[in-house]
Design a protein around this motif. Structure first.
Motif, PDB file in Angstrom:
ATOM      1  N   GLY A  72       0.884  -1.202   0.069  1.00  0.00           N
ATOM      2  CA  GLY A  72      -0.281  -0.260   0.063  1.00  0.00           C
ATOM      3  C   GLY A  72       1.035   1.379  -0.033  1.00  0.00           C
ATOM      4  O   GLY A  72       0.383   2.200   0.251  1.00  0.00           O
ATOM      5  N   CYS A  73       1.621   0.839  -0.263  1.00  0.00           N
ATOM      6  CA  CYS A  73       2.169   2.111  -0.100  1.00  0.00           C
ATOM      7  C   CYS A  73       3.715   2.705  -1.558  1.00  0.00           C
ATOM      8  O   CYS A  73       3.496   1.413  -2.103  1.00  0.00           O
ATOM      9  CB  CYS A  73       4.161   2.339   0.892  1.00  0.00           C
ATOM     10  SG  CYS A  73       3.491   2.138   3.073  1.00  0.00           S
ATOM     11  N   THR A  74       3.424   3.614  -1.857  1.00  0.00           N
ATOM     12  CA  THR A  74       4.626   4.204  -2.907  1.00  0.00           C
ATOM     13  C   THR A  74       5.687   3.328  -2.925  1.00  0.00           C
ATOM     14  O   THR A  74       6.402   4.350  -2.254  1.00  0.00           O
ATOM     15  CB  THR A  74       3.654   5.681  -3.094  1.00  0.00           C
ATOM     16  OG1 THR A  74       2.848   6.134  -3.205  1.00  0.00           O
ATOM     17  CG2 THR A  74       4.386   6.211  -4.579  1.00  0.00           C
ATOM     18  N   ASP A  75       6.144   2.910  -3.955  1.00  0.00           N
ATOM     19  CA  ASP A  75       7.473   2.321  -3.856  1.00  0.00           C
ATOM     20  C   ASP A  75       7.733   1.482  -2.697  1.00  0.00           C
ATOM     21  O   ASP A  75       8.402   2.023  -2.161  1.00  0.00           O
ATOM     22  CB  ASP A  75       8.936   3.365  -4.246  1.00  0.00           C
ATOM     23  CG  ASP A  75       9.632   2.926  -4.654  1.00  0.00           C
ATOM     24  OD1 ASP A  75       9.937   1.506  -4.428  1.00  0.00           O
ATOM     25  OD2 ASP A  75      10.739   3.461  -5.161  1.00  0.00           O
TER      26      ASP A  75
ATOM     27  N   SER B  47       2.700  -1.363  -6.731  1.00  0.00           N
ATOM     28  CA  SER B  47       1.540  -1.784  -6.535  1.00  0.00           C
ATOM     29  C   SER B  47      -0.084  -0.793  -7.674  1.00  0.00           C
ATOM     30  O   SER B  47      -0.656  -0.404  -7.015  1.00  0.00           O
ATOM     31  CB  SER B  47       0.900  -1.025  -5.046  1.00  0.00           C
ATOM     32  OG  SER B  47       1.966  -0.810  -4.062  1.00  0.00           O
ATOM     33  N   GLY B  48       0.979  -0.403  -8.742  1.00  0.00           N
ATOM     34  CA  GLY B  48       1.217  -0.125  -9.734  1.00  0.00           C
ATOM     35  C   GLY B  48       0.095   1.637  -9.545  1.00  0.00           C
ATOM     36  O   GLY B  48      -0.560   3.242 -10.055  1.00  0.00           O
ATOM     37  N   VAL B  49       0.682   2.406  -8.196  1.00  0.00           N
ATOM     38  CA  VAL B  49       0.826   3.496  -8.438  1.00  0.00           C
ATOM     39  C   VAL B  49       1.322   4.680  -9.549  1.00  0.00           C
ATOM     40  O   VAL B  49       2.986   4.512  -9.519  1.00  0.00           O
ATOM     41  CB  VAL B  49       1.180   3.717  -6.209  1.00  0.00           C
ATOM     42  CG1 VAL B  49       1.318   6.162  -6.616  1.00  0.00           C
ATOM     43  CG2 VAL B  49       0.367   3.403  -5.644  1.00  0.00           C
ATOM     44  N   ALA B  50       1.559   5.847 -10.029  1.00  0.00           N
ATOM     45  CA  ALA B  50       1.463   5.764 -10.916  1.00  0.00           C
ATOM     46  C   ALA B  50       2.645   7.050 -10.137  1.00  0.00           C
ATOM     47  O   ALA B  50       1.622   7.951  -9.348  1.00  0.00           O
ATOM     48  CB  ALA B  50       1.134   7.057 -12.078  1.00  0.00           C
ATOM     49  N   HIS B  51       3.507   7.852 -10.375  1.00  0.00           N
ATOM     50  CA  HIS B  51       4.030   8.966 -10.036  1.00  0.00           C
ATOM     51  C   HIS B  51       5.336   9.106 -11.194  1.00  0.00           C
ATOM     52  O   HIS B  51       6.074   8.474 -11.765  1.00  0.00           O
ATOM     53  CB  HIS B  51       4.653   8.360  -8.734  1.00  0.00           C
ATOM     54  CG  HIS B  51       6.048   7.464  -8.686  1.00  0.00           C
ATOM     55  ND1 HIS B  51       5.510   6.244  -8.798  1.00  0.00           N
ATOM     56  CD2 HIS B  51       7.365   7.599  -8.954  1.00  0.00           C
ATOM     57  CE1 HIS B  51       6.188   5.455  -9.545  1.00  0.00           C
ATOM     58  NE2 HIS B  51       7.898   6.383  -8.312  1.00  0.00           N
TER      59      HIS B  51
ATOM     60  N   HIS C 146      -3.954   5.507  -6.095  1.00  0.00           N
ATOM     61  CA  HIS C 146      -5.414   5.014  -6.382  1.00  0.00           C
ATOM     62  C   HIS C 146      -6.318   4.509  -4.995  1.00  0.00           C
ATOM     63  O   HIS C 146      -5.437   4.711  -4.265  1.00  0.00           O
ATOM     64  CB  HIS C 146      -4.830   3.556  -6.976  1.00  0.00           C
ATOM     65  CG  HIS C 146      -4.023   2.909  -6.677  1.00  0.00           C
ATOM     66  ND1 HIS C 146      -4.262   2.049  -5.678  1.00  0.00           N
ATOM     67  CD2 HIS C 146      -3.129   2.832  -6.848  1.00  0.00           C
ATOM     68  CE1 HIS C 146      -3.437   1.700  -5.000  1.00  0.00           C
ATOM     69  NE2 HIS C 146      -2.834   1.684  -5.838  1.00  0.00           N
ATOM     70  N   PRO C 147      -7.206   4.201  -5.472  1.00  0.00           N
ATOM     71  CA  PRO C 147      -8.167   3.929  -4.213  1.00  0.00           C
ATOM     72  C   PRO C 147      -7.438   2.547  -4.235  1.00  0.00           C
ATOM     73  O   PRO C 147      -7.926   1.986  -3.792  1.00  0.00           O
ATOM     74  CB  PRO C 147      -9.891   4.004  -4.411  1.00  0.00           C
ATOM     75  CG  PRO C 147     -10.265   4.239  -6.284  1.00  0.00           C
ATOM     76  CD  PRO C 147      -8.234   4.485  -6.409  1.00  0.00           C
TER      77      PRO C 147
END
Length: 301
Positions: free
Chosen positions: A60-63, A125-129, A146-147
């Protein structure tokens, strides 16, 4: 069609395509994460988990490659390890990331204004940045969260809201051209040790109440301790004295006491194992601030 209307239509059609298609800035809603350098991850993990009460997460964390602590559904603290204290950079805030609902459009907006920006990537996690540097070289990022399932803070967590991050600034005008003129940050409060001075310059994100704080008038040869005081993060609590009492039960050893700052708010400072200041602050002022009035909305619990 009347001649005037024809002339206006012709004038519009003659505009350069680039001017018509200039990307607009998407919303910037808050601080998504702050990454902090650590010379001893074991000590840092103990501080942020045991003293602050946040739970280390591996999802659930970015990277996810970095140790991470969830503050709330949309904010995180991350740690990046450096080999030794002597090898650590002068600014131990490794990165400040801002949340936006559209990182692709944000990057296009920055590129259209001749700001270099890294490519958009997705973590595991699929988080775009994407990442970039502000005019003074400070690493920042934009993150499209993302939700995910609603985060429930453990009862021992001292704070569930990161209010701001502060960092040393040498050229306020250059930083303002980037953060205020280009990105739309707006003034929240400014003040100094003296009523007529500006040592702290607080600007809020354009579409939220989180803010960044320029720490001004710091000598270029400031030592590690001074830089740790200035480059900092801040968490909100509803009532300061109970929060401090709880910190002491966790083993916090300090003789410091809460105080009302020049901004009129109750605050309390502690330091992580690498001397980075971690500030606690109440949401709203307890008294009138020095130096200037607040010009932006206060954050809410």
């Amino acid at each position: 069609m009347k001649p005037i209307a024809l002339a206006l239509a012709a004038a519009f059609l003659s505009l350069p395509l680039a001017a018509q298609d200039q990307p607009t800035r998407p919303p910037i809603t808050g601080i998504a994460h702050v990454r902090i350098y650590s010379t001893d991850l074991h000590k840092s993990l103990d501080f942020y988990s045991r003293i602050l009460g946040t739970t280390p997460r591996n999802a659930g964390c970015t990277d996810m490659a970095r140790p991470c602590f969830i503050v709330n559904d949309y904010q995180q603290i991350q740690l990046s390890e450096v080999a030794t204290a002597t090898a650590s950079p002068t600014n131990l805030l490794a990165e400040i990331a801002f949340a936006t609902p559209d990182v692709v459009r944000m990057r296009s907006y920055l590129l259209a204004h001749n700001v270099a920006a890294g490519r958009v990537t997705r973590d595991i996690s699929g988080v775009a940045h994407f990442v970039l540097h502000d005019p003074e070289g400070n690493p920042i990022a934009f993150v499209q969260l993302h939700p995910r399932s609603v985060f429930t803070a453990p009862p021992e967590q001292i704070s569930t809201r990161m209010l701001h991050a502060g960092f040393i600034v040498k050229d306020r005008a250059a930083e303002d051209r980037f953060y205020r003129d280009l990105l739309g940050f707006r003034m929240y409060w400014h003040g100094g040790f003296k009523d007529a001075g500006d040592d702290w310059w607080e600007i809020q994100v354009p579409d939220g109440t989180d803010w960044i704080e320029y720490m001004l008038n710091i000598p270029s040869n400031a030592d590690h301790k001074e830089r740790g005081i200035q480059n900092h993060i801040s968490f909100a609590v509803e009532q300061m004295k109970p929060a401090v009492a709880l910190l002491r039960t966790r083993g916090l050893k300090t003789t410091a006491e809460p105080e009302i700052g020049r901004d009129g708010k109750w605050s309390f400072d502690i330091y992580d194992p690498d001397d980075t200041r971690v500030e606690f602050m109440e949401f709203t002022p307890a008294q009138k601030p020095c130096c200037s009035e607040y010009t932006g909305p206060h954050p809410k619990p």
